[in-house]
Design an enzyme around this catalytic site. Structure first.
Site, PDB file in Angstrom:
ATOM      1  CG  ASP A  18      -7.440 -32.664   4.239  1.00 34.00           C
ATOM      2  OD1 ASP A  18      -7.867 -33.112   5.321  1.00 34.00           O
ATOM      3  OD2 ASP A  18      -7.858 -31.617   3.716  1.00 34.00           O
ATOM      4  CD  GLU A  56      -4.293 -29.800   4.882  1.00 40.76           C
ATOM      5  OE1 GLU A  56      -4.805 -29.273   3.876  1.00 40.76           O
ATOM      6  OE2 GLU A  56      -4.175 -31.036   5.008  1.00 40.76           O
ATOM      7  CE1 TYR A  70      -4.250  -1.229  -0.293  1.00 40.45           C
ATOM      8  CE2 TYR A  70      -3.470  -2.882   1.246  1.00 40.45           C
ATOM      9  CZ  TYR A  70      -4.414  -2.441   0.337  1.00 40.45           C
ATOM     10  OH  TYR A  70      -5.505  -3.218   0.050  1.00 40.45           O
TER      11      TYR A  70
END
EC number: 5.6.2.2
Length: 380
Positions: A267, A214, A121
């Site tokens: 996963d 995770e 920014y």
């Protein structure tokens, strides 16, 4: 003295890593770089020389297989790429490097630290013609790191962090009261993005395991159930792909408590394995800082031998993105054989399984699942 060290540094192009430097030395490296550019401009035959930057592509990655240590990691070799003001394709990138370097110099002078989002920014306000997206800033920061061979943190850029920690760990920042991470509620304790603060935080623990999770939702479930009371452990999550601060925190824990196994619960899909591998080996996307925070992480689950615990209807077909990630992982030189076998099974079955699929056994089953895996030593 600092200037001499910096001159020596710039004459040595045989190493390919980012140093962690005090602010004065980082400023000295910027000054030397600017002086070299001015020297080229003021020569009898003025010319802007190319910037030689470490090539951050996968083709330039190498593997260090641990021999005297259990830790292996990915690092970048000394292949270079050129960025030149006279090349239409790289001219803007060339100018961006110097603008980011100027901004970093000002940040260091002011003894401040900013995130890459804050830097974006500020640059968008100061140089809108040069910077129109966050990714341009991120690439330019990596270019500066590659040119100066010092870490982002050394340049005054603080890591944005999503990381959380909970469980049997006490953290005491300088000048503050200790924080009991087992008493922070199910939200856990946020990991600071200030690497210097993390490095000076006193850690004490009676845990026997560090468990990487995770997903934030799974972390929340495990902490809410206070699984760390039954399995003496510390839970850490980066809420997906790990940021530098969470990797630094884990690495700091691995040094402070070298006897604690680090176990990852992800996963059963290519993305889950990619997250585990980033913690374990580092990643080319992190440029010259890729190797620094590698840890000896073991895979506790989900794995192929857990599929018998999961109903068939809970298995989800692999997506196109899964296949792309799998292809990238299989092309990696560092992926160990038993990880390749898991990945091949995913591709062969065309399926993936999420940790939440274990809830078919009840919401409190996760703690039992982890405990059984640990007792049986089923982690790779």
């Amino acid at each position: 003295m600092e200037e001499d060290a910096s001159m020596k540094f710039f004459s040595d192009q045989n190493t390919s890593y980012a140093d962690i430097l005090p602010p004065r030395e980082a400023r000295a490296r910027i000054e030397v770089s600017v002086l070299n550019l001015l020297r080229a401009l003021n020569s009898p035959d003025p010319a802007i020389s190319d910037l030689s930057l470490i090539n951050r592509k996968r083709s330039n990655s190498c593997v260090n297989q641990g021999i005297l240590t259990d830790v292996s990691y990915i690092f970048l070799s000394t292949s270079f790429t050129k960025s030149s003001l006279t090349n239409a394709k790289t001219a803007k990138a060339f100018v961006r490097v110097w603008k980011v370097m100027e901004m970093c110099f000002q940040i260091l002078l002011q003894e401040k630290r900013v995130t890459q989002r804050e830097l974006f920014y500020k640059l968008l306000c100061d140089s809108p013609d040069l910077f129109s997206s966050q990714i341009e800033v991120n690439r330019s920061v990596q270019d500066v790191v590659a040119l100066l061979r010092c870490s982002r943190f050394s340049l005054g850029i603080m890591a944005s962090t999503r990381g959380l920690v909970a469980g049997r760990l006490s953290l005491q920042e300088p000048g503050k009261e200790p924080v009991d991470c087992s008493a922070c509620g199910s939200s856990g304790f946020p990991i600071s993005g200030d690497l210097n603060l993390l490095d000076n935080t006193v850690m004490t623990s009676d845990a026997r395991y560090i468990i990487l999770v995770e997903k934030h939702a799974i972390f929340h479930r495990l902490v809410e159930d206070r699984v760390f009371n039954h399995i003496p452990c510390v839970f850490i999550t980066a809420k997906g792909y790990p940021d530098i601060a969470t990797r630094f925190f884990l690495h700091r824990m691995s040094i402070t408590f070298p006897h604690l196994p680090i176990l990852a619960l992800v996963d059963w899909n290519p993305a889950g394995l990619a997250i585990l591998c980033t913690f374990k080996f580092g990643g080319v996307g992190m440029g010259l800082e890729a190797y620094r925070y590698a840890c000896n992480v073991k895979w506790i689950g989900l794995r192929g031998d857990d599929l018998n615990l999961i109903p068939e209807e809970s298995l989800v077909p692999l997506k196109a993105k899964d296949s792309q990630i799998a292809k990238s992982l299989l092309s990696s030189k560092i992926l160990q054989e038993n990880y390749r076998e898991e990945l091949s099974l995913m591709i062969e079955t065309g399926k993936r399984a999420e940790i939440e699929a274990l809830y078919c056994h009840g919401y409190s089953y996760l703690g039992k699942y982890i405990g059984t895996k640990i007792v049986q030593g089923k982690y790779i």
